[in-house]
Design a protein around this motif. Sequence first.
Motif, PDB file in Angstrom:
ATOM      1  N   ALA A  71     -13.973   6.047  33.457  1.00 27.24           N
ATOM      2  CA  ALA A  71     -12.733   6.839  33.349  1.00 27.24           C
ATOM      3  C   ALA A  71     -11.996   6.832  34.677  1.00 27.24           C
ATOM      4  CB  ALA A  71     -13.052   8.271  32.912  1.00 27.24           C
ATOM      5  N   TYR A  72     -12.736   7.069  35.780  1.00 26.37           N
ATOM      6  CA  TYR A  72     -12.025   7.074  37.054  1.00 26.37           C
ATOM      7  C   TYR A  72     -11.566   5.659  37.433  1.00 26.37           C
ATOM      8  CZ  TYR A  72      -9.986   8.239  41.371  1.00 26.37           C
ATOM      9  OH  TYR A  72      -9.042   8.385  42.355  1.00 26.37           O
TER      10      TYR A  72
ATOM     11  N   GLU B 211      -7.941   7.803  28.262  1.00 23.81           N
ATOM     12  CA  GLU B 211      -7.981   8.855  27.231  1.00 23.81           C
ATOM     13  C   GLU B 211      -9.114   8.642  26.221  1.00 23.81           C
ATOM     14  OE1 GLU B 211      -3.790   9.060  26.175  1.00 23.81           O
ATOM     15  OE2 GLU B 211      -3.376   9.852  28.180  1.00 23.81           O
ATOM     16  N   VAL B 212      -9.435   7.379  25.940  1.00 23.20           N
ATOM     17  CA  VAL B 212     -10.584   7.074  25.068  1.00 23.20           C
ATOM     18  C   VAL B 212     -11.872   7.656  25.680  1.00 23.20           C
ATOM     19  CG1 VAL B 212     -12.059   5.186  24.229  1.00 23.20           C
ATOM     20  CG2 VAL B 212      -9.557   4.972  24.105  1.00 23.20           C
ATOM     21  N   LEU B 213     -12.021   7.457  26.990  1.00 22.41           N
ATOM     22  CA  LEU B 213     -13.238   7.918  27.678  1.00 22.41           C
ATOM     23  C   LEU B 213     -13.255   9.439  27.825  1.00 22.41           C
ATOM     24  CD1 LEU B 213     -13.064   4.997  30.144  1.00 22.41           C
ATOM     25  CD2 LEU B 213     -15.056   5.450  28.694  1.00 22.41           C
ATOM     26  N   ARG B 214     -12.088  10.006  28.130  1.00 23.53           N
ATOM     27  CA  ARG B 214     -11.986  11.465  28.235  1.00 23.53           C
ATOM     28  C   ARG B 214     -12.394  12.113  26.908  1.00 23.53           C
ATOM     29  NH1 ARG B 214      -6.142  13.295  27.751  1.00 23.53           N
ATOM     30  NH2 ARG B 214      -6.710  12.607  25.655  1.00 23.53           N
ATOM     31  N   ASP B 215     -11.900  11.564  25.799  1.00 21.96           N
ATOM     32  CA  ASP B 215     -12.230  12.120  24.481  1.00 21.96           C
ATOM     33  C   ASP B 215     -13.720  11.970  24.181  1.00 21.96           C
ATOM     34  OD1 ASP B 215      -9.563  12.672  24.323  1.00 21.96           O
ATOM     35  OD2 ASP B 215      -9.082  11.067  22.899  1.00 21.96           O
ATOM     36  N   ALA B 216     -14.283  10.806  24.550  1.00 21.59           N
ATOM     37  CA  ALA B 216     -15.716  10.578  24.302  1.00 21.59           C
ATOM     38  C   ALA B 216     -16.548  11.578  25.110  1.00 21.59           C
ATOM     39  CB  ALA B 216     -16.093   9.149  24.663  1.00 21.59           C
ATOM     40  N   LEU B 217     -16.138  11.833  26.347  1.00 21.62           N
ATOM     41  CA  LEU B 217     -16.869  12.804  27.175  1.00 21.62           C
ATOM     42  C   LEU B 217     -16.725  14.206  26.599  1.00 21.62           C
ATOM     43  CD1 LEU B 217     -16.183  11.438  30.762  1.00 21.62           C
ATOM     44  CD2 LEU B 217     -18.436  11.866  29.768  1.00 21.62           C
ATOM     45  N   GLU B 218     -15.524  14.537  26.143  1.00 17.56           N
ATOM     46  CA  GLU B 218     -15.304  15.864  25.533  1.00 17.56           C
ATOM     47  C   GLU B 218     -16.238  16.071  24.343  1.00 17.56           C
ATOM     48  OE1 GLU B 218     -11.194  16.717  24.455  1.00 17.56           O
ATOM     49  OE2 GLU B 218     -10.743  17.070  26.571  1.00 17.56           O
ATOM     50  N   ARG B 219     -16.383  15.024  23.522  1.00 22.47           N
ATOM     51  CA  ARG B 219     -17.292  15.133  22.367  1.00 22.47           C
ATOM     52  C   ARG B 219     -18.737  15.362  22.812  1.00 22.47           C
ATOM     53  NH1 ARG B 219     -13.998  10.914  20.459  1.00 22.47           N
ATOM     54  NH2 ARG B 219     -15.569   9.354  20.964  1.00 22.47           N
TER      55      ARG B 219
END
Lengths: 231, 231
Positions: free
Chosen positions: B33-34, B71-79
């Motif tokens: 993500a970073y 955003e794909v990675l942010r969403d995966a981390l949120e899940r």
Amino acid sequence: MTSPSSADQMADPSTPRVPADHPAIDDFFALLAYAEVAAFYRLTDEARMAPNLRGRISMASMAAAEMGHYEVLRDALERRGVDVVSAMSKFVPALENYHRLTTPSTWLEALVKTYVGDALASALYLQIAGGLPEEIADVVRAALAETGHSQFVVAEVRAAITASGKQRSRLALWSRRLFGETITQAQYLLADHDQLVDLVVFGAGGLGQLTTFFNRLQEAHDQRMRDLGLS
Amino acid sequence: MTSPSSADQMADPSTPRVPADHPAIDDFFALLAYAEVAAFYRLTDEARMAPNLRGRISMASMAAAEMGHYEVLRDALERRGVDVVSAMSKFVPALENYHRLTTPSTWLEALVKTYVGDALASALYLQIAGGLPEEIADVVRAALAETGHSQFVVAEVRAAITASGKQRSRLALWSRRLFGETITQAQYLLADHDQLVDLVVFGAGGLGQLTTFFNRLQEAHDQRMRDLGLS
């Protein structure tokens, strides 16, 4: 950018509309397209002032959304047989000048500019779209669709002005300056590109309605000031 | 970034896989993500060197695509119940350092870095993904999906090196430096974050396969050099 609802309230089936093949429509799309590109670079520049990684990322996401809007306009121009880059070139000086004259000096000024400046630009463009054929107005509305990130701006500005009355006065002044500069620069832009005047006059419902046109910009601005707690 | 096909060829159902709840997976997503955020800001910075508006816009579009991957990675981390910004923080110094050490000094160097650097990063991340459960590997592949803008890089670099043998030598040297720096910095990163080593070892098919792991990075690099006409 702001939600398309303010355009809907202006849509009036009795309003005469510019024909879909009017050459000024290419110019209008090109102007909007470069506005998105300029916003992309400005937001990315201003992200440098963010106090933390979260702020930098919010700005980057808003900037990325502007490029999505740019692509809507580029595709619409392509369908009209127009190369977006060539068509945009003539609007580069006006938009760069606008941003140069309204460069924020703090992170909070940058946030206010994002919120207030985008709302003004949207109100301006959507009023013009009101006089265009439906399929053209739809492209404009898609390109001005809310980026969905502005809640973080409202929260951050409200927190800052609640904590400091001095900050509140400074930002209210800054916001008025943004309004004045936007109107001034929009007038210069029209003076230099008279094919666009046709569209504005149609969008406003005729020359006699130009006062209403500018009043609506004022209303859009006042609403944003209230949202931010700056009115 | 490069296409996911190179990961597919490594997928082997007999390979032991890291369990989906391994905490290093959060770190891996955060690192990726970073990497996307850092790439966004780097591309936008480097766009200043573009000789024309078309180049600046191509860079802006590539940068915007990186935020889509973020955003794909942010969403995966949120899940997974992880806040992306907090999780990314520890990888900021390593990635900023990598970019600082590989700052291009010309527009052509920037283009080569985009093409070669992204391919190397993708090869690295996709090999690691090869040892992860399928649903995790899918997130990585989505985040590394081709941004679809690299053809303009190939065309521009090929035109420049066809016109100048000196330019060709300079860019070939630059490309080799990028490769060396990527390997060195990847090793430092692993030394500082030993939970990631588990993932690399799994992805490589065990410690004994680490040579193969680095050979595959070399292959990915060589392929890009050939694409650009620099081999």
